[in-house]
Design an enzyme around this catalytic site. Structure first.
Site, PDB file in Angstrom:
ATOM      1  N   LEU A 108      -4.825 -19.437   2.769  1.00 22.33           N
ATOM      2  CA  LEU A 108      -5.078 -20.883   2.713  1.00 22.33           C
ATOM      3  C   LEU A 108      -4.873 -21.488   4.098  1.00 22.33           C
ATOM      4  CD1 LEU A 108      -3.008 -21.588  -0.554  1.00 22.33           C
ATOM      5  CD2 LEU A 108      -5.415 -20.914  -0.379  1.00 22.33           C
TER       6      LEU A 108
ATOM      7  N   ARG B  93     -15.202 -27.651   4.237  1.00 21.55           N
ATOM      8  CA  ARG B  93     -16.262 -26.974   3.458  1.00 21.55           C
ATOM      9  C   ARG B  93     -16.052 -27.204   1.965  1.00 21.55           C
ATOM     10  NH1 ARG B  93     -15.360 -21.199   6.014  1.00 21.55           N
ATOM     11  NH2 ARG B  93     -14.216 -22.148   7.724  1.00 21.55           N
TER      12      ARG B  93
ATOM     13  N   GLU C 293      -4.182 -11.730  12.247  1.00 21.51           N
ATOM     14  CA  GLU C 293      -5.518 -11.139  12.418  1.00 21.51           C
ATOM     15  C   GLU C 293      -5.656 -10.516  13.807  1.00 21.51           C
ATOM     16  OE1 GLU C 293      -6.611 -15.002  11.078  1.00 21.51           O
ATOM     17  OE2 GLU C 293      -8.269 -14.212   9.895  1.00 21.51           O
TER      18      GLU C 293
HETATM   19  P1  ADP Z   1      -7.372 -21.856  10.664  1.00 22.41           P
HETATM   20  O1  ADP Z   1      -8.104 -21.478   9.401  1.00 22.41           O
HETATM   21  O2  ADP Z   1      -8.127 -22.813  11.526  1.00 22.41           O
HETATM   22  O3  ADP Z   1      -6.745 -20.680  11.411  1.00 22.41           O
HETATM   23  P2  ADP Z   1      -4.641 -22.431   9.892  1.00 22.41           P
HETATM   24  O4  ADP Z   1      -4.443 -21.141   9.177  1.00 22.41           O
HETATM   25  O5  ADP Z   1      -3.861 -22.660  11.135  1.00 22.41           O
HETATM   26  O6  ADP Z   1      -6.159 -22.750  10.153  1.00 22.41           O
HETATM   27  O7  ADP Z   1      -4.282 -23.606   8.851  1.00 22.41           O
HETATM   28  C1  ADP Z   1      -4.416 -24.943   9.174  1.00 22.41           C
HETATM   29  C2  ADP Z   1      -3.970 -25.767   7.970  1.00 22.41           C
HETATM   30  O8  ADP Z   1      -2.577 -25.509   7.718  1.00 22.41           O
HETATM   31  C3  ADP Z   1      -4.103 -27.258   8.203  1.00 22.41           C
HETATM   32  O9  ADP Z   1      -4.630 -27.894   7.046  1.00 22.41           O
HETATM   33  C4  ADP Z   1      -2.647 -27.683   8.395  1.00 22.41           C
HETATM   34  O10 ADP Z   1      -2.424 -29.028   8.025  1.00 22.41           O
HETATM   35  C5  ADP Z   1      -1.946 -26.748   7.456  1.00 22.41           C
HETATM   36  N1  ADP Z   1      -0.502 -26.707   7.740  1.00 22.41           N
HETATM   37  C6  ADP Z   1       0.113 -26.187   8.817  1.00 22.41           C
HETATM   38  N2  ADP Z   1       1.449 -26.410   8.740  1.00 22.41           N
HETATM   39  C7  ADP Z   1       1.671 -27.116   7.586  1.00 22.41           C
HETATM   40  C8  ADP Z   1       2.819 -27.662   6.937  1.00 22.41           C
HETATM   41  N3  ADP Z   1       4.032 -27.537   7.457  1.00 22.41           N
HETATM   42  N4  ADP Z   1       2.645 -28.304   5.766  1.00 22.41           N
HETATM   43  C9  ADP Z   1       1.408 -28.457   5.232  1.00 22.41           C
HETATM   44  N5  ADP Z   1       0.302 -27.962   5.787  1.00 22.41           N
HETATM   45  C10 ADP Z   1       0.419 -27.296   6.934  1.00 22.41           C
END
Ligand code: ADP
Length: 397
Positions: free
Chosen positions: A205, A237, A375
């Protein structure tokens, strides 16, 4: 000293990491975001503080320029690093690439043919390859596919109910986030080998989100399909959608393919529903009705897909959360797991809030884990293996 560089080129960002070739110790990991608009470089160098720099937008106007900025950082901080191999995250490997490969001209031509299947990712992945070929002409360039982990899907999970010739043409349910699932599967094997050998659902997620049903270490189902649009709603998306909606948008509202692409990939998901942001943290903080509903829908779809995966796995031994939301958002994990007592799944509330590795309660039959995905390490390990193979076959020739 020999090193492995990994590149993960997205539509407006390049993530990179540098590893020592033998030990795969990480030296640096970072990214350049907002290429072409407000480019910003952030990097964490092992045992040092995070580096953050705003870059000149005119100078960093494309992926080649961004790669040049990454190389300048490495030259500055790791001038002795001899890059032997570059591992590339390639989103789509189509029906033919089921494992990492050394990139040659034929391979590059084949991957270019897959651009229509991943229009927002594949072109940037391939421009990363070209830029790296120019920067490191002697290094082994290795393609690591996000689809590869899913290539052994049973046929029923690989197909749509369309005329068979379309399946033969490659219109299939591929599944993505394979490098993350591969890493998590390996990590779970170390942490809990009995569970890893059983029935597992991994929820990746992040901004992109998907879930994978895994049996005996093999992917047997994914929420994503032909493209990375299907399944869970994501940052921007839409996730699962009745294809009739697309027909309606075309026939009744006169939207073009490009407009629909923009709508489904960039204006939907959490952003579309909330009218506010694609970022889960921002939605949790905002607390507006729309933001709450966007989160409700996200959680609902995860729970629904989990139920479907439990059905095809005939039960569940382990549930794993990973990705930015999966690893950090305890409220989302709590809501996803709520009321799954009938499955023998129960969270330990405080361990979940604390973000421990094991977050299920002592009496939960299903073990629930948080595994920080990596990854980049997976890519580096494939690139190292392939570079070794290339050396061995050159020596044998
Ligand atoms: P990507 O798919 O671009 O690599 P990430 O795996 O870094 O993305 O995930 C980004 C998502 O994780 C964003 O929606 C961000 O708000 C959420 N996120 C990161 N830290 C937290 C947190 N402490 N609480 C809630 N959501 C978080």
């Amino acid at each position: 000293m020999p090193h492995i560089l990994t590149l993960n080129a997205g539509s407006s960002s390049i993530k990179f990491a540098l590893f020592e070739a033998g030990s795969l110790n990480e030296r640096v990991r970072g990214q350049i975001e907002a290429i072409g608009t407000k480019p910003h470089l952030s990097a964490r160098i092992a045992n040092a503080e995070k580096t953050e720099t705003d870059l000149d937008a005119a100078e960093v106007s494309d992926h080649a320029a961004a790669l040049a900025a990454i190389l300048a950082l490495m030259e500055d901080r790791f001038s002795g690093a001899d890059v032997k191999a570059v591992g590339h995250r390639i989103v789509h490997g189509g029906p033919d690439y089921g494992s990492p490969v050394i990139i040659d001209e034929d391979c590059l031509a084949n991957l270019e043919k897959l651009i229509p299947l991943a229009p927002l990712h594949q072109p940037h992945n391939l421009s990363g390859v070209r830029a790296a070929q120019a920067a490191f002409p002697d290094a082994t360039q290795v393609a690591c596919f996000d689809t590869a982990f899913h290539r052994q899907h049973p046929w029923v999970n690989d197909t749509y109910a369309l005329p068979l010739e379309l399946y033969e043409e490659g219109i299939r349910r591929y599944g993505f986030h394979g490098l993350s699932y591969e890493y998590v599967t390996r990590a779970l094997r170390q942490l809990a080998p009995m569970h890893a050998a059983g029935r597992v659902v991994v929820s990746h997620l992040g901004n992109g989100a998907s879930m994978c049903a895994i049996q005996g270490g093999q992917s047997v189902g994914s929420t994503m399909g032909f493209t990375a649009l299907d399944g869970l709603p994501m940052g921007t998306r839409c996730g699962q959608l009745d294809p009739g909606v697309v027909l309606y948008l075309m026939a009744e509202k006169g939207l073009t393919a490009a407009e629909i692409e923009n709508l489904l990939y960039k204006q939907s998901g959490l952003k579309g529903l909330s009218g506010l942001s694609n970022d889960m943290r921002a939605l949790e903080e905002a607390g507006t009705i729309e933001a709450r509903r966007a989160i409700d829908y996200f959680v609902y779809r995860i729970r629904r897909e989990l139920g479907a995966m439990v059905a095809i796995l005939s039960g569940l031994d382990a549930l794993v959360f990973c990705g930015g939301i999966g690893e950090n958002a305890w409220r989302i994990r709590e809501r996803v797991c709520q009321d799954f007592g009938w499955l023998g799944l129960e969270l330990d509330e405080s361990q979940n809030r604390a973000g421990e590795t094991i977050i299920s309660s002592q009496r939960s039959r299903v073990r629930v884990f948080i595994i920080r995905t990596n990854e980049e390490l997976m890519i580096a390990s494939h690139a190292a293996e392939k570079a070794q193979e290339a050396i061995a076959s050159a020596a044998a020739a």
